[in-house]
Design an enzyme around this catalytic site. Sequence first.
Site, PDB file in Angstrom:
ATOM      1  N   GLY A 103       0.809  -1.228   0.000  1.00 60.22           N
ATOM      2  CA  GLY A 103       0.000   0.000   0.000  1.00 60.22           C
ATOM      3  C   GLY A 103       0.835   1.267   0.000  1.00 60.22           C
ATOM      4  N   GLY A 109       2.538   3.659   1.562  1.00 63.32           N
ATOM      5  CA  GLY A 109       3.057   3.845   2.925  1.00 63.32           C
ATOM      6  C   GLY A 109       3.506   5.267   3.191  1.00 63.32           C
ATOM      7  NE  ARG A 110       8.564   6.410   0.347  1.00 63.24           N
ATOM      8  CZ  ARG A 110       9.838   6.581   0.158  1.00 63.24           C
ATOM      9  NH1 ARG A 110      10.468   7.516   0.813  1.00 63.24           N
ATOM     10  NH2 ARG A 110      10.501   5.821  -0.660  1.00 63.24           N
ATOM     11  CE  LYS A 146       8.294   7.826  -3.564  1.00 61.91           C
ATOM     12  NZ  LYS A 146       8.881   7.216  -4.763  1.00 61.91           N
ATOM     13  NE  ARG A 185       1.091   2.123  -6.797  1.00 60.14           N
ATOM     14  CZ  ARG A 185       2.289   2.656  -6.657  1.00 60.14           C
ATOM     15  NH1 ARG A 185       3.348   1.894  -6.636  1.00 60.14           N
ATOM     16  NH2 ARG A 185       2.430   3.957  -6.516  1.00 60.14           N
ATOM     17  CG  ASP A 238       5.341  -3.150  -4.751  1.00 56.39           C
ATOM     18  OD1 ASP A 238       5.959  -4.169  -5.109  1.00 56.39           O
ATOM     19  OD2 ASP A 238       5.877  -2.241  -4.092  1.00 56.39           O
ATOM     20  CG  ASN A 239       7.674  -0.387  -7.199  1.00 57.12           C
ATOM     21  OD1 ASN A 239       6.846   0.164  -6.483  1.00 57.12           O
ATOM     22  ND2 ASN A 239       8.877  -0.711  -6.772  1.00 57.12           N
ATOM     23  CG  ASP A 254       6.553   3.633  -6.803  1.00 56.04           C
ATOM     24  OD1 ASP A 254       5.933   4.710  -6.923  1.00 56.04           O
ATOM     25  OD2 ASP A 254       6.199   2.734  -6.029  1.00 56.04           O
TER      26      ASP A 254
HETATM   27  P1  AMP Z   1       9.126   0.858  -2.755  1.00 53.73           P
HETATM   28  O1  AMP Z   1      10.216  -0.161  -2.758  1.00 53.73           O
HETATM   29  O2  AMP Z   1       9.595   2.274  -2.636  1.00 53.73           O
HETATM   30  O3  AMP Z   1       8.179   0.671  -3.889  1.00 53.73           O
HETATM   31  O4  AMP Z   1       8.295   0.619  -1.415  1.00 53.73           O
HETATM   32  C1  AMP Z   1       7.705  -0.592  -1.061  1.00 53.73           C
HETATM   33  C2  AMP Z   1       6.668  -0.345  -0.020  1.00 53.73           C
HETATM   34  O5  AMP Z   1       7.252   0.272   1.131  1.00 53.73           O
HETATM   35  C3  AMP Z   1       5.530   0.564  -0.451  1.00 53.73           C
HETATM   36  O6  AMP Z   1       4.365   0.082   0.141  1.00 53.73           O
HETATM   37  C4  AMP Z   1       5.934   1.897   0.118  1.00 53.73           C
HETATM   38  O7  AMP Z   1       4.827   2.745   0.342  1.00 53.73           O
HETATM   39  C5  AMP Z   1       6.589   1.485   1.431  1.00 53.73           C
HETATM   40  N1  AMP Z   1       7.574   2.479   1.893  1.00 53.73           N
HETATM   41  C6  AMP Z   1       8.773   2.760   1.360  1.00 53.73           C
HETATM   42  N2  AMP Z   1       9.388   3.724   2.065  1.00 53.73           N
HETATM   43  C7  AMP Z   1       8.565   4.065   3.076  1.00 53.73           C
HETATM   44  C8  AMP Z   1       8.616   5.004   4.148  1.00 53.73           C
HETATM   45  N3  AMP Z   1       9.661   5.792   4.357  1.00 53.73           N
HETATM   46  N4  AMP Z   1       7.545   5.071   4.977  1.00 53.73           N
HETATM   47  C9  AMP Z   1       6.480   4.285   4.793  1.00 53.73           C
HETATM   48  N5  AMP Z   1       6.369   3.382   3.835  1.00 53.73           N
HETATM   49  C10 AMP Z   1       7.392   3.264   2.968  1.00 53.73           C
HETATM   50 MG    MG Z   2       6.646   1.405  -4.670  1.00 51.47          MG
END
Ligand code: AMP
Ligand code: MG
Length: 527
Positions: A103, A105-106, A126, A203, A277-278, A287
């Site tokens: 989901g 997350g940020r 973001k 996604r 997810d990306n 992403d």
């Molecule tokens: P990513 O590898 O950037 O696509 O992130 C994978 C997952 O981790 C996604 O659900 C992001 O929303 C979550 N995520 C990455 N960095 C953070 C962060 N600093 N705080 C909260 N969630 C994060």
């Molecule tokens: Mg991502």
Amino acid sequence: MSFSHLEFSNRLISQLPADSETDNVCRSVENAVFSWVSPTSTSQPSLINLNQTLADTLGFSAAESASEQFTNLMTGNALLDGMKPYALCYGGHQFGQWAGQLGDGRAINLAEINTAQLGYQTLQLKGAGKTPYSRRADGLAVLRSSIREYLCSEAMFNLGIPTTRALSLCLTGDQVIRDKMYDGNAQLEPCAIVCRVSPSFLRFGSIQLPASRGDEKLVKQLVEFSINNDYPHLKPKNKNFTVETYLNWFRAVCDNTSTMIVHWMRVGFVHGVMNTDNMSLIGETIDYGPYGWIDDFDLGWTPNTTDEGQKRYRFGAQFQVSQWNLFQLANAIFPLINEVEPLQATMSDYAIHYDKKWQQMMASKLGFKEYQGISDVHIFQTLETLLAEVETDMTLFYRLLATYQKDSDALNHFNSCYYQKEQLTTRYQQSLTDWLQRYQARLSFDGLSAVERQKSMNQVNPKYVLRNYLAQQAIERAEQGDYSEIEKLKTLFTKPYDEQPELSVYAQKRPDWARDKVGCSMLSCSS
Ligand code: AMP
Ligand code: MG
């Protein structure tokens, strides 16, 4: 400042189910596509770069985008009437393993607006704070990764590659601790927020998550939402969705995905984290994390140190990974189709269509009028072997190839694109000369003039790509409070195919100091 002309459409939140719980605490969210959540306010928001062109096309007036309220909006410190912020719920396969619920997350979506020039566009912050999907993380993004996303997504856009876009880059005034290389050297870093813009942030993992939970109803709702809103030409006239409608949608997702990957291969872009997810359902590059650009042509290269062992997401594997990811999407929609055969046929077609697009793309890179069959593939493959045999800068090579004239001295002509001159053995020189002769013979078959060929090649082979060290230099300056390099690169990348001779220093090959430097050739997922 009114912003009153903005037309909020908010189709996703009005058509798909919301999480019934509204507390901003981490949890498993079922039977819902999104959770209501407000951005966290920040201590001292400031706009450090604005994408004026995008602001204009979205319909923001110059006065609006220069206003304090705009900065507040872009950092989650203000909302307009009509904005109902939310975070999306999705899952995904990370590095080949099913990771369950992930989901936003940020990332916090502010609103969807209906614009005169770009149609429906969702604005998303973001780094805007915690959401129910933040798991153990903080919901924040640091300046370095925000600059990388801000510059790269617009560079990709101007290179003609489907991508999410970036409207603004802001500092929040807050700081957060990050261990950049996961090596025990944690440091305080400035936090930033990029406002991303896209017609859809859904996604592959948006569909995979309900499928993994056996929630067929939600899978169906999501696919139909995607058809209605992002693939409206596939919408059945009588509103009766059939197996064929769903299959056509899957074929369209495959088509958009292969187009995107062929573009990545054309310009030497390595995404770095092609987790499901990306992967965007509309085939946009999304992403921007530990991505990188090919300097010396190397199909085995990945910038992502988190993937160093396996190199799953290396440059040359991007097609195979996209295919693997589409298999996961096919599995997720299986309950809507209930037959293996048409999905399998679509996946076989995926490889065939990709090959066709790749062949056309390579033909255009080499300045051929059209792809002429298997003997052309031999020319492409021999060239790629040559490029990989000695460290050869991919971007420079193709620009130089456009000006290569019959019988001129090859080594002299391509001199500036080699990284290790001692690798240029007599055998290599002979192979290059042989290849160039074959290339010239193939060109004479088309009969284009040198000028025509150069023009067409320079429209597909960029002069400027966002080499990793260029972004890193902009980051290092910005971390000292000097944001001028961001502006300069942003302007440079509005015309990446143009000569821009006054800026040609940015077209040079990667300097030696950047070869193994953190941020230049080595990046982690820490952001
Ligand atoms: P990513 O590898 O950037 O696509 O992130 C994978 C997952 O981790 C996604 O659900 C992001 O929303 C979550 N995520 C990455 N960095 C953070 C962060 N600093 N705080 C909260 N969630 C994060
Ligand atoms: Mg991502």
